[in-house]
Design a protein around this motif. Sequence first.
Motif, PDB file in Angstrom:
ATOM      1  N   ASP A  73      -6.838 -11.266 -15.918  1.00 47.02           N
ATOM      2  CA  ASP A  73      -8.190 -10.878 -15.524  1.00 47.02           C
ATOM      3  C   ASP A  73      -8.268  -9.604 -14.690  1.00 47.02           C
ATOM      4  O   ASP A  73      -9.339  -9.013 -14.579  1.00 47.02           O
ATOM      5  CB  ASP A  73      -8.854 -12.021 -14.725  1.00 47.02           C
ATOM      6  N   ASP A  74      -7.156  -9.170 -14.080  1.00 45.72           N
ATOM      7  CA  ASP A  74      -7.265  -8.018 -13.191  1.00 45.72           C
ATOM      8  C   ASP A  74      -6.401  -6.843 -13.637  1.00 45.72           C
ATOM      9  O   ASP A  74      -6.003  -6.004 -12.832  1.00 45.72           O
ATOM     10  CB  ASP A  74      -6.921  -8.404 -11.755  1.00 45.72           C
ATOM     11  N   TYR A  75      -6.121  -6.767 -14.923  1.00 48.19           N
ATOM     12  CA  TYR A  75      -5.233  -5.730 -15.446  1.00 48.19           C
ATOM     13  C   TYR A  75      -5.763  -4.332 -15.153  1.00 48.19           C
ATOM     14  O   TYR A  75      -5.018  -3.419 -14.859  1.00 48.19           O
ATOM     15  CB  TYR A  75      -5.067  -5.932 -16.957  1.00 48.19           C
ATOM     16  N   GLU A  76      -7.079  -4.141 -15.240  1.00 47.01           N
ATOM     17  CA  GLU A  76      -7.677  -2.820 -15.033  1.00 47.01           C
ATOM     18  C   GLU A  76      -8.204  -2.628 -13.612  1.00 47.01           C
ATOM     19  O   GLU A  76      -8.797  -1.594 -13.296  1.00 47.01           O
ATOM     20  CB  GLU A  76      -8.830  -2.609 -16.030  1.00 47.01           C
ATOM     21  N   ASN A  77      -8.017  -3.613 -12.755  1.00 47.11           N
ATOM     22  CA  ASN A  77      -8.609  -3.574 -11.424  1.00 47.11           C
ATOM     23  C   ASN A  77      -7.746  -2.746 -10.465  1.00 47.11           C
ATOM     24  O   ASN A  77      -6.839  -3.269  -9.819  1.00 47.11           O
ATOM     25  CB  ASN A  77      -8.781  -5.000 -10.895  1.00 47.11           C
ATOM     26  N   VAL A  78      -8.031  -1.461 -10.392  1.00 47.10           N
ATOM     27  CA  VAL A  78      -7.248  -0.567  -9.533  1.00 47.10           C
ATOM     28  C   VAL A  78      -7.502  -0.855  -8.060  1.00 47.10           C
ATOM     29  O   VAL A  78      -6.577  -0.817  -7.241  1.00 47.10           O
ATOM     30  CB  VAL A  78      -7.587   0.908  -9.853  1.00 47.10           C
ATOM     31  N   GLU A  79      -8.732  -1.158  -7.730  1.00 51.14           N
ATOM     32  CA  GLU A  79      -9.116  -1.323  -6.323  1.00 51.14           C
ATOM     33  C   GLU A  79      -8.280  -2.389  -5.618  1.00 51.14           C
ATOM     34  O   GLU A  79      -7.962  -2.257  -4.440  1.00 51.14           O
ATOM     35  CB  GLU A  79     -10.603  -1.674  -6.224  1.00 51.14           C
ATOM     36  N   ALA A  80      -7.942  -3.440  -6.352  1.00 53.12           N
ATOM     37  CA  ALA A  80      -7.198  -4.541  -5.737  1.00 53.12           C
ATOM     38  C   ALA A  80      -5.785  -4.128  -5.320  1.00 53.12           C
ATOM     39  O   ALA A  80      -5.155  -4.803  -4.505  1.00 53.12           O
ATOM     40  CB  ALA A  80      -7.120  -5.718  -6.713  1.00 53.12           C
ATOM     41  N   PHE A  81      -5.289  -3.014  -5.873  1.00 54.73           N
ATOM     42  CA  PHE A  81      -3.911  -2.612  -5.615  1.00 54.73           C
ATOM     43  C   PHE A  81      -3.796  -1.295  -4.853  1.00 54.73           C
ATOM     44  O   PHE A  81      -2.693  -0.908  -4.454  1.00 54.73           O
ATOM     45  CB  PHE A  81      -3.150  -2.499  -6.941  1.00 54.73           C
ATOM     46  N   LYS A  82      -4.915  -0.605  -4.661  1.00 51.47           N
ATOM     47  CA  LYS A  82      -4.876   0.729  -4.046  1.00 51.47           C
ATOM     48  C   LYS A  82      -4.212   0.730  -2.675  1.00 51.47           C
ATOM     49  O   LYS A  82      -3.331   1.556  -2.386  1.00 51.47           O
ATOM     50  CB  LYS A  82      -6.298   1.287  -3.925  1.00 51.47           C
ATOM     51  N   THR A  83      -4.622  -0.185  -1.814  1.00 51.97           N
ATOM     52  CA  THR A  83      -4.113  -0.199  -0.442  1.00 51.97           C
ATOM     53  C   THR A  83      -2.604  -0.388  -0.407  1.00 51.97           C
ATOM     54  O   THR A  83      -1.889   0.297   0.348  1.00 51.97           O
ATOM     55  CB  THR A  83      -4.806  -1.305   0.373  1.00 51.97           C
ATOM     56  N   ARG A  84      -2.098  -1.302  -1.237  1.00 53.11           N
ATOM     57  CA  ARG A  84      -0.656  -1.573  -1.233  1.00 53.11           C
ATOM     58  C   ARG A  84       0.127  -0.385  -1.795  1.00 53.11           C
ATOM     59  O   ARG A  84       1.217  -0.064  -1.304  1.00 53.11           O
ATOM     60  CB  ARG A  84      -0.364  -2.833  -2.056  1.00 53.11           C
ATOM     61  N   ILE A  85      -0.421   0.265  -2.813  1.00 50.21           N
ATOM     62  CA  ILE A  85       0.261   1.433  -3.382  1.00 50.21           C
ATOM     63  C   ILE A  85       0.257   2.589  -2.384  1.00 50.21           C
ATOM     64  O   ILE A  85       1.268   3.290  -2.208  1.00 50.21           O
ATOM     65  CB  ILE A  85      -0.397   1.839  -4.711  1.00 50.21           C
ATOM     66  N   GLU A  86      -0.871   2.784  -1.708  1.00 48.93           N
ATOM     67  CA  GLU A  86      -0.961   3.843  -0.688  1.00 48.93           C
ATOM     68  C   GLU A  86       0.009   3.576   0.461  1.00 48.93           C
ATOM     69  O   GLU A  86       0.664   4.499   0.965  1.00 48.93           O
ATOM     70  CB  GLU A  86      -2.393   3.946  -0.176  1.00 48.93           C
ATOM     71  N   ALA A  87       0.102   2.318   0.878  1.00 50.54           N
ATOM     72  CA  ALA A  87       1.033   1.970   1.960  1.00 50.54           C
ATOM     73  C   ALA A  87       2.480   2.218   1.529  1.00 50.54           C
ATOM     74  O   ALA A  87       3.305   2.693   2.318  1.00 50.54           O
ATOM     75  CB  ALA A  87       0.841   0.502   2.352  1.00 50.54           C
ATOM     76  N   PHE A  88       2.780   1.920   0.265  1.00 51.16           N
ATOM     77  CA  PHE A  88       4.137   2.159  -0.240  1.00 51.16           C
ATOM     78  C   PHE A  88       4.427   3.659  -0.291  1.00 51.16           C
ATOM     79  O   PHE A  88       5.557   4.087  -0.011  1.00 51.16           O
ATOM     80  CB  PHE A  88       4.299   1.535  -1.626  1.00 51.16           C
ATOM     81  N   ALA A  89       3.409   4.445  -0.635  1.00 56.23           N
ATOM     82  CA  ALA A  89       3.574   5.906  -0.635  1.00 56.23           C
ATOM     83  C   ALA A  89       3.946   6.401   0.766  1.00 56.23           C
ATOM     84  O   ALA A  89       4.804   7.291   0.921  1.00 56.23           O
ATOM     85  CB  ALA A  89       2.292   6.578  -1.124  1.00 56.23           C
ATOM     86  N   GLU A  90       3.329   5.837   1.781  1.00 55.87           N
ATOM     87  CA  GLU A  90       3.633   6.225   3.161  1.00 55.87           C
ATOM     88  C   GLU A  90       5.065   5.848   3.531  1.00 55.87           C
ATOM     89  O   GLU A  90       5.754   6.592   4.232  1.00 55.87           O
ATOM     90  CB  GLU A  90       2.642   5.570   4.113  1.00 55.87           C
ATOM     91  N   VAL A  91       5.505   4.682   3.065  1.00 51.54           N
ATOM     92  CA  VAL A  91       6.886   4.259   3.331  1.00 51.54           C
ATOM     93  C   VAL A  91       7.872   5.253   2.725  1.00 51.54           C
ATOM     94  O   VAL A  91       8.858   5.651   3.362  1.00 51.54           O
ATOM     95  CB  VAL A  91       7.136   2.844   2.761  1.00 51.54           C
ATOM     96  N   LEU A  92       7.602   5.686   1.489  1.00 50.86           N
ATOM     97  CA  LEU A  92       8.492   6.641   0.834  1.00 50.86           C
ATOM     98  C   LEU A  92       8.464   7.990   1.543  1.00 50.86           C
ATOM     99  O   LEU A  92       9.492   8.666   1.652  1.00 50.86           O
ATOM    100  CB  LEU A  92       8.100   6.804  -0.639  1.00 50.86           C
ATOM    101  N   ASP A  93       7.296   8.392   2.022  1.00 54.74           N
ATOM    102  CA  ASP A  93       7.197   9.655   2.763  1.00 54.74           C
ATOM    103  C   ASP A  93       8.033   9.613   4.040  1.00 54.74           C
ATOM    104  O   ASP A  93       8.692  10.595   4.405  1.00 54.74           O
ATOM    105  CB  ASP A  93       5.733   9.950   3.119  1.00 54.74           C
ATOM    106  N   GLU A  94       8.016   8.457   4.701  1.00 60.35           N
ATOM    107  CA  GLU A  94       8.776   8.319   5.942  1.00 60.35           C
ATOM    108  C   GLU A  94      10.274   8.361   5.688  1.00 60.35           C
ATOM    109  O   GLU A  94      11.048   8.825   6.536  1.00 60.35           O
ATOM    110  CB  GLU A  94       8.405   7.005   6.642  1.00 60.35           C
ATOM    111  N   ASN A  95      10.674   7.890   4.515  1.00 58.31           N
ATOM    112  CA  ASN A  95      12.105   7.860   4.194  1.00 58.31           C
ATOM    113  C   ASN A  95      12.614   9.196   3.666  1.00 58.31           C
ATOM    114  O   ASN A  95      13.787   9.348   3.404  1.00 58.31           O
ATOM    115  CB  ASN A  95      12.397   6.769   3.154  1.00 58.31           C
TER     116      ASN A  95
END
Length: 372
Positions: A350-372
């Motif tokens: 049901d949520d295959y196209e639901n980007v909003e539900a995953f945006k925050t976690r993907i953005e947070a992961f991007a920050e983790v990679l930037d820090e590393n």
Amino acid sequence: MVDIEKILKSHQDDDNKKVVGCFPLYPPLEIFSSLGFVPITLWNIRKYIKDYSEKDKHLQSYVCSIGHNLTEFVLKYSQYLSLIFIYNACDTIRNLPEIIQEGLKEKNRKIPISQMHIPVMQHENDSIKNYLGTEITNLIIQLEEMSGNNFEKDTFVKNIKLYNKVRKYYTQLENYVAEGRISFNKFSKIIHENNFIPVEDQISKIEGFIDEIKDNRMEKDDQKLKKVFLSGILPPSEKIIGFMEDLGFRIVANDIASLSRSYSYIPEINENPSEFYWDFYKNHIPCSTLLYSSDDRVSYVMDLIRRRDANGHIFIGEKFCEYEYFELPYLEKTLKKADIPSLSLEFSFDDYENVEAFKTRIEAFAEVLDEN
């Protein structure tokens, strides 16, 4: 958007070719093509289904989206399928044909089913080789009867060369993604769309695409680039990938079952089909749908991450796919031990196209990679 019904109909118009709907990811494509069939691998097909009026009549809600899509697709386009092919990939795929046949009865239709069993193949063993050889021989006999054609070794070898050429092209395109020449979405799209056309047409389409992008420049690495490794049964939606790439992610390697696991092993040419498929399945890229190879999954993934110099790992989880989730705790533990950041995203039907539900976690992961 590809008109999938037009493509399926074109196979019937082309000397009334018989279409084989392949449920598992790694069918013996060379045999089907050698005997005049058009094999289509029915994975990542959600975009071809406009409504889901059929699947709820036959499947429980806790079946994975792959099962839902397979059921809906076959019931909707059954008039274009001459055969369904399955092997022992997972419990869902093994049981779907019986469920689908019940749905077809309501439409006064019936599709023959061809079943093959792939044995446990960790070790070189004459009895196991003979068993697989018998399975392959029986499949060929069945297909000869259906097609009216005789199996010819020369035609078989010709098709091995054609499919190996496709596999090499896909590896080339994967490298283009890692270099930033093309987006992961374009790469994924051409591979999954090719699943519905004959191998000769696949080659023409890929060569045309490569010719179009040959002048694309390789993007230079920079410190802001987030080089990630993607794994899972299916790729995420185009919207999710687009969001990742907009954030500066580059997918330098993938272990997606419907992508890299399908084309990365190039089997040796062998005119003996039993010997060829022993090599094909025994040395196949480890996959949770080939249970005998599962023990090698974590070491394979870790080696690929290191070779591609990935900074992080993203697991694309298919809800209710227990086979993939069996290995995830071990993989996450190994990644943590190697100081490689990891993100797990789970997608349901049901949520295959639901980007909003995953945006925050993907953005947070991007920050983790930037820090590393």
